[in-house]
Motif scaffolding. Structure first.
Motif, PDB file in Angstrom:
ATOM      1  N   ALA A 182      -4.390   4.952   6.063  1.00  0.00           N
ATOM      2  CA  ALA A 182      -4.623   6.246   6.703  1.00  0.00           C
ATOM      3  C   ALA A 182      -3.324   6.945   7.092  1.00  0.00           C
ATOM      4  O   ALA A 182      -3.183   8.162   6.898  1.00  0.00           O
ATOM      5  N   ARG A 183      -2.367   6.214   7.639  1.00  0.00           N
ATOM      6  CA  ARG A 183      -1.127   6.858   8.075  1.00  0.00           C
ATOM      7  C   ARG A 183      -0.263   7.354   6.915  1.00  0.00           C
ATOM      8  O   ARG A 183       0.267   8.473   6.975  1.00  0.00           O
ATOM      9  N   PRO A 184      -0.063   6.567   5.854  1.00  0.00           N
ATOM     10  CA  PRO A 184       0.677   7.125   4.719  1.00  0.00           C
ATOM     11  C   PRO A 184       0.019   8.378   4.141  1.00  0.00           C
ATOM     12  O   PRO A 184       0.704   9.347   3.815  1.00  0.00           O
ATOM     13  N   LEU A 185      -1.309   8.384   4.036  1.00  0.00           N
ATOM     14  CA  LEU A 185      -1.982   9.560   3.491  1.00  0.00           C
ATOM     15  C   LEU A 185      -1.846  10.751   4.419  1.00  0.00           C
ATOM     16  O   LEU A 185      -1.669  11.894   3.969  1.00  0.00           O
ATOM     17  N   TYR A 186      -1.913  10.513   5.713  1.00  0.00           N
ATOM     18  CA  TYR A 186      -1.715  11.603   6.673  1.00  0.00           C
ATOM     19  C   TYR A 186      -0.314  12.181   6.537  1.00  0.00           C
ATOM     20  O   TYR A 186      -0.120  13.403   6.546  1.00  0.00           O
ATOM     21  N   ALA A 187       0.686  11.313   6.382  1.00  0.00           N
ATOM     22  CA  ALA A 187       2.064  11.774   6.214  1.00  0.00           C
ATOM     23  C   ALA A 187       2.234  12.520   4.892  1.00  0.00           C
ATOM     24  O   ALA A 187       2.962  13.519   4.813  1.00  0.00           O
ATOM     25  N   LEU A 188       1.553  12.040   3.843  1.00  0.00           N
ATOM     26  CA  LEU A 188       1.678  12.664   2.523  1.00  0.00           C
ATOM     27  C   LEU A 188       0.993  14.032   2.459  1.00  0.00           C
ATOM     28  O   LEU A 188       1.224  14.802   1.514  1.00  0.00           O
ATOM     29  N   HIS A 189       0.177  14.329   3.444  1.00  0.00           N
ATOM     30  CA  HIS A 189      -0.469  15.647   3.479  1.00  0.00           C
ATOM     31  C   HIS A 189       0.576  16.754   3.508  1.00  0.00           C
ATOM     32  O   HIS A 189       0.372  17.841   2.939  1.00  0.00           O
ATOM     33  N   ASP A 190       1.711  16.475   4.153  1.00  0.00           N
ATOM     34  CA  ASP A 190       2.797  17.463   4.199  1.00  0.00           C
ATOM     35  C   ASP A 190       3.404  17.699   2.817  1.00  0.00           C
ATOM     36  O   ASP A 190       4.093  18.709   2.610  1.00  0.00           O
ATOM     37  N   LEU A 224       0.826  -1.203   0.000  1.00  0.00           N
ATOM     38  CA  LEU A 224       0.000   0.000   0.000  1.00  0.00           C
ATOM     39  C   LEU A 224       0.865   1.260   0.000  1.00  0.00           C
ATOM     40  O   LEU A 224       0.546   2.252  -0.665  1.00  0.00           O
ATOM     41  N   ASN A 225       1.965   1.230   0.742  1.00  0.00           N
ATOM     42  CA  ASN A 225       2.881   2.370   0.736  1.00  0.00           C
ATOM     43  C   ASN A 225       3.511   2.566  -0.633  1.00  0.00           C
ATOM     44  O   ASN A 225       3.687   3.703  -1.087  1.00  0.00           O
ATOM     45  N   LEU A 226       3.867   1.474  -1.289  1.00  0.00           N
ATOM     46  CA  LEU A 226       4.412   1.572  -2.640  1.00  0.00           C
ATOM     47  C   LEU A 226       3.403   2.234  -3.565  1.00  0.00           C
ATOM     48  O   LEU A 226       3.749   3.132  -4.355  1.00  0.00           O
ATOM     49  N   ALA A 227       2.152   1.818  -3.468  1.00  0.00           N
ATOM     50  CA  ALA A 227       1.120   2.388  -4.330  1.00  0.00           C
ATOM     51  C   ALA A 227       0.903   3.869  -4.043  1.00  0.00           C
ATOM     52  O   ALA A 227       0.886   4.702  -4.964  1.00  0.00           O
ATOM     53  N   LEU A 228       0.745   4.214  -2.780  1.00  0.00           N
ATOM     54  CA  LEU A 228       0.406   5.587  -2.418  1.00  0.00           C
ATOM     55  C   LEU A 228       1.586   6.537  -2.612  1.00  0.00           C
ATOM     56  O   LEU A 228       1.460   7.609  -3.213  1.00  0.00           O
ATOM     57  N   ALA A 244      -7.136   0.256  13.163  1.00  0.00           N
ATOM     58  CA  ALA A 244      -8.141   0.834  12.261  1.00  0.00           C
ATOM     59  C   ALA A 244      -9.048   1.799  13.022  1.00  0.00           C
ATOM     60  O   ALA A 244     -10.249   1.558  13.175  1.00  0.00           O
ATOM     61  N   PRO A 245      -8.501   2.922  13.510  1.00  0.00           N
ATOM     62  CA  PRO A 245      -9.335   3.862  14.269  1.00  0.00           C
ATOM     63  C   PRO A 245     -10.465   4.467  13.454  1.00  0.00           C
ATOM     64  O   PRO A 245     -11.518   4.806  14.011  1.00  0.00           O
ATOM     65  N   LEU A 246     -10.269   4.621  12.137  1.00  0.00           N
ATOM     66  CA  LEU A 246     -11.361   5.148  11.313  1.00  0.00           C
ATOM     67  C   LEU A 246     -12.584   4.237  11.382  1.00  0.00           C
ATOM     68  O   LEU A 246     -13.725   4.707  11.477  1.00  0.00           O
ATOM     69  N   ALA A 247     -12.354   2.938  11.328  1.00  0.00           N
ATOM     70  CA  ALA A 247     -13.461   1.979  11.396  1.00  0.00           C
ATOM     71  C   ALA A 247     -14.142   2.028  12.756  1.00  0.00           C
ATOM     72  O   ALA A 247     -15.379   1.967  12.857  1.00  0.00           O
ATOM     73  N   HIS A 248     -13.345   2.144  13.809  1.00  0.00           N
ATOM     74  CA  HIS A 248     -13.942   2.199  15.153  1.00  0.00           C
ATOM     75  C   HIS A 248     -14.722   3.484  15.361  1.00  0.00           C
ATOM     76  O   HIS A 248     -15.761   3.485  16.036  1.00  0.00           O
ATOM     77  N   GLY A 265       1.572  18.036   0.124  1.00  0.00           N
ATOM     78  CA  GLY A 265       0.570  18.678  -0.716  1.00  0.00           C
ATOM     79  C   GLY A 265      -0.476  17.747  -1.275  1.00  0.00           C
ATOM     80  O   GLY A 265      -1.128  18.083  -2.270  1.00  0.00           O
ATOM     81  N   ILE A 266      -0.647  16.589  -0.646  1.00  0.00           N
ATOM     82  CA  ILE A 266      -1.645  15.613  -1.106  1.00  0.00           C
ATOM     83  C   ILE A 266      -2.840  15.642  -0.155  1.00  0.00           C
ATOM     84  O   ILE A 266      -2.668  15.544   1.063  1.00  0.00           O
ATOM     85  N   GLU A 267      -4.028  15.776  -0.695  1.00  0.00           N
ATOM     86  CA  GLU A 267      -5.254  15.846   0.104  1.00  0.00           C
ATOM     87  C   GLU A 267      -6.043  14.548  -0.038  1.00  0.00           C
ATOM     88  O   GLU A 267      -5.911  13.839  -1.030  1.00  0.00           O
ATOM     89  N   TYR A 268      -6.870  14.280   0.973  1.00  0.00           N
ATOM     90  CA  TYR A 268      -7.748  13.112   0.872  1.00  0.00           C
ATOM     91  C   TYR A 268      -9.074  13.389   1.554  1.00  0.00           C
ATOM     92  O   TYR A 268      -9.166  14.188   2.487  1.00  0.00           O
ATOM     93  N   THR A 269     -10.098  12.710   1.057  1.00  0.00           N
ATOM     94  CA  THR A 269     -11.449  12.808   1.608  1.00  0.00           C
ATOM     95  C   THR A 269     -11.870  11.435   2.106  1.00  0.00           C
ATOM     96  O   THR A 269     -11.707  10.435   1.395  1.00  0.00           O
ATOM     97  N   VAL A 270     -12.418  11.393   3.327  1.00  0.00           N
ATOM     98  CA  VAL A 270     -12.924  10.150   3.907  1.00  0.00           C
ATOM     99  C   VAL A 270     -14.428  10.094   3.693  1.00  0.00           C
ATOM    100  O   VAL A 270     -15.173  10.953   4.182  1.00  0.00           O
ATOM    101  N   VAL A 271     -14.894   9.111   2.970  1.00  0.00           N
ATOM    102  CA  VAL A 271     -16.329   8.921   2.738  1.00  0.00           C
ATOM    103  C   VAL A 271     -16.863   8.002   3.832  1.00  0.00           C
ATOM    104  O   VAL A 271     -16.380   6.874   4.001  1.00  0.00           O
TER     105      VAL A 271
END
Length: 383
Positions: A101-109, A76-80, A338-342, A111-117
């Motif tokens: 979730a953690r790679p995307l949070y780190a990538l926010h620095d 997943l890290n390779l992909a993201l 998986a805190p998002l799921a909880h 300039g990458i944004e994400y939306t959680v549906v």
């Protein structure tokens, strides 16, 4: 011991997996692409055979687009990290594992944004909500195929059609479904697929991989020796060498191939039928117990064999420890990475107790588990 922690890692493995790993480690431990002689050639052949098995398993047309990694998290890290760049936007669900979730949070620095549906409290995802989250900068939709907390299956084929219509890359995390639910990258429109070897595919730890349909769009995560084009300081572009630097774990990958062969010989439908029957038996018994809260859909057709619960008056950690001490029952408690799921199911502050049967469990295991939890509930009511 009753082992109900297959969502973390499957156990036991088929005997052929143990035998293959041992045989290759003892007799065929040649380093792939790094030597001459029979052992090196045989190790290379084993890697190729497993790559072809994985490709066939997921209906991947080009086996060299299967890249081996140490686990699904690395995949997943390779992909993201390999795909995304400043200005890109990603759409994910509220059931994603921290491996996303953690790679995307780190990538926010960067300039990458994400939306959680958001999924509903049972983990169900409306594909139209995913489509509404797509914006002009969206480059990727990333979904787990099934929740590792509540087992809910997400509509990956329907979302894949949305990704196709909007010309987006589509990454699917099959950590909880590979070896349990059929996955077809062509039918689902998947352009990136992450898998792990040590769960439903019945292989050893340290195995996983990523399918990359468009390798020209994904940068390597690790650079180094590949045994090919060594005169160049640039990373070779040929596949799979572009992404597989360093000595590959040939014995474990050969054993993963043995696990996939076992699944093919047993029949994926037979595995699914058995685990579904065990899950239905477990859910039916648990829902009758006073003071037990279940999460996720009760319909076993909507889920994989992952069951989360809480017992009134008892923390998940205390429940898991009691079951281990009194019944030698292996479960898992907490947030399951998986805190998002909880947060989605309302258990972020407490976590849950998770039971995850596998193919080698029996109805006797489930009945013993229900007896144990019934006793534990009784202890709490009498306390």
């Amino acid at each position: 011991m009753i082992y109900l922690n297959n969502a973390a890692t499957s156990w036991p493995k088929p005997e052929v997996v143990y035998q293959t790993h041992d045989a290759y480690l003892r007799h065929l431990s040649g380093s792939v692409n790094r030597g001459a002689g029979g052992a090196t050639l045989d190790a290379g052949r084993a890697i190729l055979e497993t790559r072809e098995l994985v490709a066939d398993f997921f209906n991947i047309r080009e086996p060299e687009q299967v890249i081996f990694t140490a686990n699904a998290t690395e995949a997943l890290n390779l992909a993201l990290q390999g795909l995304l760049a400043a200005g890109d936007h990603v759409v994910i669900s509220s059931l994603e594992h921290n491996a996303v979730a953690r790679p995307l949070y780190a990538l926010h620095d960067n300039g990458i944004e994400y939306t959680v549906v958001n999924c509903d409290p049972y983990g169900r995802l409306n594909p139209r909500d995913v489509e509404r989250a797509i914006g002009p900068r969206t480059r990727l939709i990333c979904l787990t195929h099934a929740s590792n907390v509540i087992g809910t299956l997400l509509p990956v084929n329907e979302v894949g059609e949305i990704a196709r219509q909007h010309h987006l890359q589509y990454l699917v995390d099959t950590a909880q479904t590979a070896g349990e639910i059929p996955v077809d990258v062509e039918a689902a429109g998947v352009t990136l697929l992450a898998f792990t070897g040590h769960k439903g595919l019945l292989g050893p730890p340290g195995t996983g991989g990523l399918y990359i349909r468009y390798p020209e769009t994904v940068r390597p995560l690790i650079f180094g020796g590949t045994g090919s084009r060594s005169e160049l300081l640039t990373q070779p572009e040929i596949l799979p060498d572009k992404y597989e630097s360093g000595t590959i774990n040939a014995p474990a990958i050969a054993a993963l191939g043995a696990g996939i062969r076992f699944i093919r010989e047993t029949g994926l439908d037979n595995i699914r039928r058995h685990t579904t029957e065990l899950t239905a038996r477990l859910l039916e018994g648990l829902r009758r117990l006073r003071g037990v809260t279940l999460y996720g859909p009760l319909n076993t057709g909507e889920r994989v064999p992952v069951v989360s619960l809480n017992i009134c008056g008892l923390s998940p950690g205390e429940a898991s420890a009691w079951l281990a001490e009194h019944y030698d029952l292996v479960t898992r408690s907490g947030l399951h990475c998986a805190p998002l799921a909880h947060r989605t199911i309302g258990t972020l502050q407490t976590g849950t107790l998770r039971l995850s049967p596998g193919f080698f469990n029996t109805t006797a295991d489930i009945d013993a588990t229900l007896t144990a939890i019934t006793e534990l509930v009784g202890v709490m009511h009498n306390a």
